[in-house]
Design a protein around this motif. Structure first.
Motif, PDB file in Angstrom:
ATOM      1  N   GLY A 167       0.708  -1.005  -0.370  1.00 32.57           N
ATOM      2  CA  GLY A 167      -0.417  -0.146   0.028  1.00 32.57           C
ATOM      3  C   GLY A 167       0.815   1.056   0.195  1.00 32.57           C
ATOM      4  N   TYR A 168       0.274   2.672  -0.227  1.00 30.96           N
ATOM      5  CA  TYR A 168       0.919   4.075   0.098  1.00 30.96           C
ATOM      6  C   TYR A 168      -0.099   5.183   0.296  1.00 30.96           C
ATOM      7  N   VAL A 169      -0.204   5.521   1.148  1.00 34.84           N
ATOM      8  CA  VAL A 169      -0.324   6.637   1.818  1.00 34.84           C
ATOM      9  C   VAL A 169       0.547   7.768   1.771  1.00 34.84           C
ATOM     10  N   ARG A 170      -0.165   9.290   0.957  1.00 28.24           N
ATOM     11  CA  ARG A 170      -0.221  10.039   1.363  1.00 28.24           C
ATOM     12  C   ARG A 170      -0.658  11.438   2.333  1.00 28.24           C
ATOM     13  N   THR A 171      -0.183  12.041   3.076  1.00 25.63           N
ATOM     14  CA  THR A 171      -0.442  12.580   3.864  1.00 25.63           C
ATOM     15  C   THR A 171      -0.659  14.192   2.818  1.00 25.63           C
ATOM     16  N   VAL A 172      -1.876  14.524   2.457  1.00 29.91           N
ATOM     17  CA  VAL A 172      -1.972  16.107   1.939  1.00 29.91           C
ATOM     18  C   VAL A 172      -2.574  16.624   2.913  1.00 29.91           C
ATOM     19  N   GLY A 173      -2.763  16.832   3.970  1.00 29.01           N
ATOM     20  CA  GLY A 173      -3.325  18.409   4.961  1.00 29.01           C
ATOM     21  C   GLY A 173      -3.732  18.231   6.214  1.00 29.01           C
ATOM     22  N   THR A 174      -4.700  19.016   6.281  1.00 25.03           N
ATOM     23  CA  THR A 174      -5.274  19.165   7.542  1.00 25.03           C
ATOM     24  C   THR A 174      -6.177  19.056   8.033  1.00 25.03           C
ATOM     25  N   ALA A 183      -3.692  15.839  10.323  1.00 21.17           N
ATOM     26  CA  ALA A 183      -3.062  15.356   9.932  1.00 21.17           C
ATOM     27  C   ALA A 183      -4.113  14.135   8.062  1.00 21.17           C
ATOM     28  N   ALA A 184      -4.138  14.691   7.393  1.00 23.02           N
ATOM     29  CA  ALA A 184      -5.024  13.481   6.566  1.00 23.02           C
ATOM     30  C   ALA A 184      -4.275  13.352   5.671  1.00 23.02           C
ATOM     31  N   GLY A 185      -4.442  11.676   5.626  1.00 24.42           N
ATOM     32  CA  GLY A 185      -2.978  10.929   4.549  1.00 24.42           C
ATOM     33  C   GLY A 185      -4.432  10.157   3.848  1.00 24.42           C
ATOM     34  N   VAL A 186      -4.703  10.335   2.451  1.00 23.52           N
ATOM     35  CA  VAL A 186      -4.985   8.690   1.612  1.00 23.52           C
ATOM     36  C   VAL A 186      -4.083   8.339   0.852  1.00 23.52           C
ATOM     37  N   GLY A 187      -4.841   6.640   1.184  1.00 20.10           N
ATOM     38  CA  GLY A 187      -3.972   5.605   1.096  1.00 20.10           C
ATOM     39  C   GLY A 187      -5.123   4.554   0.848  1.00 20.10           C
ATOM     40  N   VAL A 188      -4.502   3.729  -0.201  1.00 20.72           N
ATOM     41  CA  VAL A 188      -4.560   2.837  -1.207  1.00 20.72           C
ATOM     42  C   VAL A 188      -3.773   0.813  -0.688  1.00 20.72           C
ATOM     43  N   ARG A 189      -4.509   0.302  -0.842  1.00 18.89           N
ATOM     44  CA  ARG A 189      -4.089  -0.823   0.167  1.00 18.89           C
ATOM     45  C   ARG A 189      -5.052  -2.305  -0.394  1.00 18.89           C
ATOM     46  N   GLY A 190      -3.789  -2.674  -1.831  1.00 16.03           N
ATOM     47  CA  GLY A 190      -3.949  -3.971  -2.299  1.00 16.03           C
ATOM     48  C   GLY A 190      -3.501  -5.153  -2.073  1.00 16.03           C
TER      49      GLY A 190
END
Length: 446
Positions: free
Chosen positions: A376-383, A388-395
């Protein structure tokens, strides 16, 4: 609430409560030096229950100073869509979450810490839990759960820990918890840095850290700066399917365990454990088991801002009576490159029975070797509201033997999840500064 199930309005209110509780743990003010416990052990070493992490482990938390008390608040929430394929797959929108408060202060030459950890998963995930292929453990409506991960209880921990030095490099500890974690297993998966960005549980959970929510625990320990030996007396029964109450009826402290942990340096923590669990499964009250295991956890620096946290864990259940040892192993890792971009992965193997996987067409003691690989990968995109908000994907890809092809529709059923992760803004690393709460003042504390 009808028949023990929350109404739609209650679910919405509890979902809002989760976001509000997580917002409390956001920190964004003056730096505070890392807290030190007895014998100069840094606070970053403390894992779940009384377990230890590497000193260099990252932690997102916020601190208040209230007189002589230090209040630490932290938690995490994953707003996720979880899809699991194959004949046994399903999909679900839900929120995996937990929030914790810990208050500590000097007392009697040592340090007292009081903790409370809660989860709204009984409402935000539901009593049946979330889809997770080849997962097993605990029950729903009087039947074993399979291919789903059970929700955490509302009360995950209510405990008191007292630690006191009795020599230059020797200390004693006592942990008492109406709800807590005995000295069995590794640091529980929701609190391992190596699993910090993965919203889904390991399929080996009930072979390794399945006792991390236990209703009734007493643990005594002796420790130095680099090693700790602990013994626990606790209730061996796992939580029942009513996730909002205290599971004390008909139970007692009937199980025991011991764990040895060694931190040879700031970047490593190694432990081994043994436990005897009396009647852990409510559906099989006459069955008890031995549980053994070992783990190695490490956190290494990456560049100037990043960390690489990994865990290698072995766990096994030895059922009382005939039958071979049922073992498991997991290797998981999270690489946070710069505080914004993180990659994670997990590979695991477990030997499970037909009874655990609910395969009715064969004898219940039939064993199957199953596995899973997740990336998976997650990117912190802001607050968001100070979080702290992060958008992630997991396979993920799961592996089952050919004898289960007809049950799962294929030998490699797959799954995927997308999610929004919320956690406190402030990040602390062992030996480094951390962000504090508004109105907090830096400095050391006795």
């Amino acid at each position: 609430m009808r028949n023990g199930r929350p109404s739609g309005e209650m679910r919405r209110n509890l979902g809002g409560s989760v976001a509000a509780a997580l917002a409390l743990v956001a920190g964004a003010a003056s730096p505070l030096r890392a807290q030190m416990g007895p014998l100069g052990i840094p606070e970053t070493r403390m894992g779940s229950g009384t377990s230890w992490l590497p000193d260099a482990s990252p932690m997102h938390a916020a601190h208040y100073m209230l007189g002589r008390w230090t209040l630490m608040l932290h938690g995490k929430g994953f707003f996720q869509y979880d899809w699991q394929g194959g004949s046994r797959g399903s999909n679900q929108l839900g929120i995996v979450n937990w929030a914790m408060a810990a208050a500590s202060r000097p007392l009697g030459g040592g340090r007292l810490q009081l903790r409370a950890m809660l989860s709204a998963e009984p409402w935000t995930v539901g009593s049946r839990g979330y889809p997770l292929l080849v997962q097993s453990g605990e029950s729903y409506q009087g039947a074993p759960l399979h291919d789903r991960q059970h929700p955490h209880d509302l009360f995950m921990e209510l405990s008191a820990l007292y630690e006191r030095p009795v020599g230059r490099n020797l200390g004693l500890s006592l942990y008492v918890a109406p709800v807590g974690e005995p000295a069995v297993g590794p640091v529980a998966f929701p609190h391992r840095p190596s699993a910090a960005d993965d919203p889904l549980a390991p399929i080996s959970h009930h072979w390794q850290d399945g006792t991390h929510i236990t209703f009734g625990v007493v643990t005594a320990g002796v420790f130095s700066r680099n090693a700790k030996l602990e013994a626990s007396w606790f209730s061996g029964r796992e939580p029942d399917e009513i996730r909002t109450n205290f599971d004390y009826a008909g139970r007692r402290l009937d199980s025991y365990g011991a764990r040895l942990t060694v931190n040879p340096g700031p970047r490593w923590s190694v432990s081994a454990w043994y436990a005897y669990l009396t009647s852990p499964e409510g559906l099989n009250p006459d069955e008890s088991l031995h549980r053994i295991g070992a783990s190695a956890l490490t956190t290494q620096p990456v560049g100037t801002k990043g960390t690489w946290s990994s865990a290698l864990i072995y766990g096994a259940n030895d059922q009382i009576g005939p039958g071979p040892l049922a073992g498991s192993i997991v290797l998981e890792s999270t690489v946070d490159l710069d505080g914004t971009n993180a990659f994670f992965g997990r590979v695991e193997y477990v030997r499970k029975s037909a009874e655990e996987l609910v395969i009715p067409s064969v004898p219940p003691t039939t064993k199957y070797d199953v596995g899973a690989l997740a990336l998976g990968y997650v990117r912190t995109v802001g607050t968001v509201a100070g979080l702290a908000a992060g958008v992630g994907v997991r396979g993920s890809v799961n592996f089952v033997p050919s004898s289960l092809h007809a049950v799962y529709g294929r030998r490699t059923p797959a799954g995927a999840a997308i999610y929004l992760r919320l956690q406190p803004v402030g990040a602390r690393q062992g030996g480094m500064k951390m962000d504090g709460m508004p109105g907090m003042h830096g400095g050391s504390h006795d």
